[in-house]
Scaffold this active site. Structure first.
Site, mmCIF file in Angstrom:
data_model
loop_
_atom_site.group_PDB
_atom_site.id
_atom_site.type_symbol
_atom_site.label_atom_id
_atom_site.label_comp_id
_atom_site.label_asym_id
_atom_site.label_seq_id
_atom_site.Cartn_x
_atom_site.Cartn_y
_atom_site.Cartn_z
ATOM 1 N N ARG A 119 87.583 51.008 43.243
ATOM 2 C CA ARG A 119 88.461 52.186 43.267
ATOM 3 C C ARG A 119 87.686 53.383 43.785
ATOM 4 O O ARG A 119 87.291 54.291 43.046
ATOM 5 C CB ARG A 119 89.038 52.464 41.862
ATOM 6 C CG ARG A 119 89.684 51.279 41.171
ATOM 7 C CD ARG A 119 90.854 50.694 41.934
ATOM 8 N NE ARG A 119 92.033 51.528 41.941
ATOM 9 C CZ ARG A 119 92.952 51.559 40.966
ATOM 10 N NH1 ARG A 119 92.807 50.805 39.884
ATOM 11 N NH2 ARG A 119 94.015 52.323 41.045
ATOM 12 N N GLN A 124 91.145 53.989 49.241
ATOM 13 C CA GLN A 124 92.481 54.478 48.877
ATOM 14 C C GLN A 124 93.570 53.972 49.811
ATOM 15 O O GLN A 124 94.676 53.667 49.381
ATOM 16 C CB GLN A 124 92.483 56.007 48.828
ATOM 17 C CG GLN A 124 91.797 56.564 47.594
ATOM 18 C CD GLN A 124 91.810 58.080 47.561
ATOM 19 O OE1 GLN A 124 92.182 58.743 48.539
ATOM 20 N NE2 GLN A 124 91.397 58.641 46.448
ATOM 21 N N ASP A 127 94.589 50.491 48.674
ATOM 22 C CA ASP A 127 94.763 50.336 47.229
ATOM 23 C C ASP A 127 96.186 49.870 46.888
ATOM 24 O O ASP A 127 97.081 50.681 46.648
ATOM 25 C CB ASP A 127 94.445 51.661 46.536
ATOM 26 C CG ASP A 127 94.398 51.544 45.026
ATOM 27 O OD1 ASP A 127 94.746 50.465 44.494
ATOM 28 O OD2 ASP A 127 94.015 52.523 44.368
ATOM 29 N N SER A 130 97.668 51.041 43.446
ATOM 30 C CA SER A 130 98.218 52.390 43.396
ATOM 31 C C SER A 130 99.556 52.495 44.118
ATOM 32 O O SER A 130 100.505 53.108 43.618
ATOM 33 C CB SER A 130 97.224 53.394 44.002
ATOM 34 O OG SER A 130 96.082 53.516 43.184
ATOM 35 N N TYR A 225 89.038 52.050 36.419
ATOM 36 C CA TYR A 225 89.883 51.238 35.551
ATOM 37 C C TYR A 225 89.748 51.708 34.106
ATOM 38 O O TYR A 225 88.806 52.412 33.739
ATOM 39 C CB TYR A 225 89.485 49.756 35.644
ATOM 40 C CG TYR A 225 89.678 49.160 37.006
ATOM 41 C CD1 TYR A 225 90.919 48.677 37.407
ATOM 42 C CD2 TYR A 225 88.629 49.085 37.912
ATOM 43 C CE1 TYR A 225 91.097 48.121 38.675
ATOM 44 C CE2 TYR A 225 88.804 48.542 39.182
ATOM 45 C CZ TYR A 225 90.045 48.059 39.546
ATOM 46 O OH TYR A 225 90.221 47.520 40.787
#
Length: 374
Positions: A119, A124, A127, A130, A225
């Site tokens: 992460r 990003q 991801d 997300s 996390y």
């Protein structure tokens, strides 16, 4: 090189890539094969894929000839098996599916599970957790609003005043933050609990009240996390949640710990104090749920409280969910496919290494290894 896109299992409405993303992949000199009917539940016909240059094939043909296979979930026992040296990319929850990962390793299959990406800021754009959690948080509020027997916003009418709904959100990750924003847009009063004090500013910026509990475990080294908390902290946490839950109309729970059972946030005593007609949306139901009574993929009434166990709300919005998921996958593929459209597995790259579960006939991921040796 051929990238094959499989049709998902019957319960899944999403597809690994929509035609618009496939088009971008084809422009990188990659041949794309799509299993017949793969995009139907996401509102994409086979002809849509053909129009951007993809070929429609059977699952057998894809397994026989593809270098890379895209499948959100692991194919089931009725599907053809991946061939040795083939690469399969998806969201395979390897911390819960260790034996399958071990089986694939022994078949010399290279596995990338995108839910295991570090992460980091660089990750990003890839991801998938997300992008899909964003949808789940949004849909959780809308689903709760449909079930809840009262208005969400405050109303002043000639027949009297209607108080706004009180929403309690347990967990201010991506799903929780989207749930806050959606509940506020619908006019609810929102309170939020999270073990990470650092999210307080984000919660308040969305117009919600942050419930603070002192003594949370340090999560700075957990890679973004959640982590397990001390017993002392859990007792303080339960006291605060008990006070908030007794006043709540809607409770949305999102707390999960990778590789472990979901933490118990709502005890039986808390449930007994909830108002009749209130709703719990438990987004952690696939890993046991945040209550003792949650049932995965079930909605039921418990002492006047409606409890919804649903960890797949993203699949209720398959078009946009597939669009975002496919863009995540495309961004990851750019790490392992060079400009000429050829495979280039660079394990010096922390993202490639972090997402790789099996390669070269063995399980590479240390956390999955630990599970297999326990």
């Amino acid at each position: 090189m051929i990238v094959g896109i499989l049709k998902e299992l019957s319960f899944e409405t999403r597809v690994s890539m929509l035609p618009e993303t496939v088009s971008a992949l084809i422009k990188k000199n990659v041949e794309v094969w799509v299993e017949r009917g793969a995009g139907e539940k996401a509102s994409c016909a086979d002809s849509d894929y053909v129009s951007v240059g993809a070929s429609i094939k059977s699952a057998v043909e894809i397994f026989q000839s593809s270098t890379i296979i895209l499948s959100i979930h692991p194919p089931d026992e009725t599907s053809p098996s991946p061939n040795p040296s083939q690469i399969i990319i998806g969201v395979f929850q390897p911390l819960y599916n260790g034996p399958l990962m071990d089986q694939w390793a022994k078949k010399n299959i290279t596995t990338f599970s995108l839910d295991m990406l570090p992460r980091t800021t660089r990750a990003q754009s890839m991801d998938v957790l997300s992008s899909q959690a964003n949808i789940a948080g949004y849909k959780a509020v809308l689903h709760a609003a449909n079930i809840f027997p009262k208005y969400f916003p405050m109303f002043m009418t000639a027949a009297g005043s209607i108080a706004p709904a009180k929403v309690l959100i347990l967990g201010a990750g991506v799903a929780g933050l989207q749930a806050i924003a959606t509940a506020k847009r619908l006019g609810a009063v929102v309170e939020v609990f999270d073990t990470r004090p650092a999210v307080k500013e984000e919660v308040m910026s969305l117009g919600a009240k942050f419930i603070e509990v002192d003594g949370a475990a340090d999560v700075s080294k957990a890679g973004g996390y959640a982590v397990e908390q001390t017993e002392e902290y859990k007792q303080k946490q339960q006291q605060k949640i008990t006070e908030a839950i007794a006043k709540a109309d809607i409770v949305i729970t999102t707390a999960q710990i990778p590789g472990k059972k979901a933490p118990l946030l709502i005890t039986d005593e808390m449930l007994a104090q909830m108002k009749k007609g209130s709703v719990i949306m438990d987004l952690a139901s696939a890993t046991g749920g945040n209550t003792n009574v949650t049932k995965n993929n079930e909605t039921f009434l418990h002492n006047g409280v409606t409890i919804v166990g649903n960890s797949s709300l993203q699949s209720t919005m398959p078009s946009d969910a597939s669009k975002m998921y496919g863009k995540n996958v495309l961004n990851f593929l750019q790490l392992i496919i060079d400009k000429e459209g050829k495979l280039n597995l660079n394990f010096e790259d922390d993202l490639v290494k972090g997402a790789c579960i099996t390669h070269g006939g063995e399980v590479l991921n240390s956390r999955v290894k630990e599970i297999l040796t326990d």
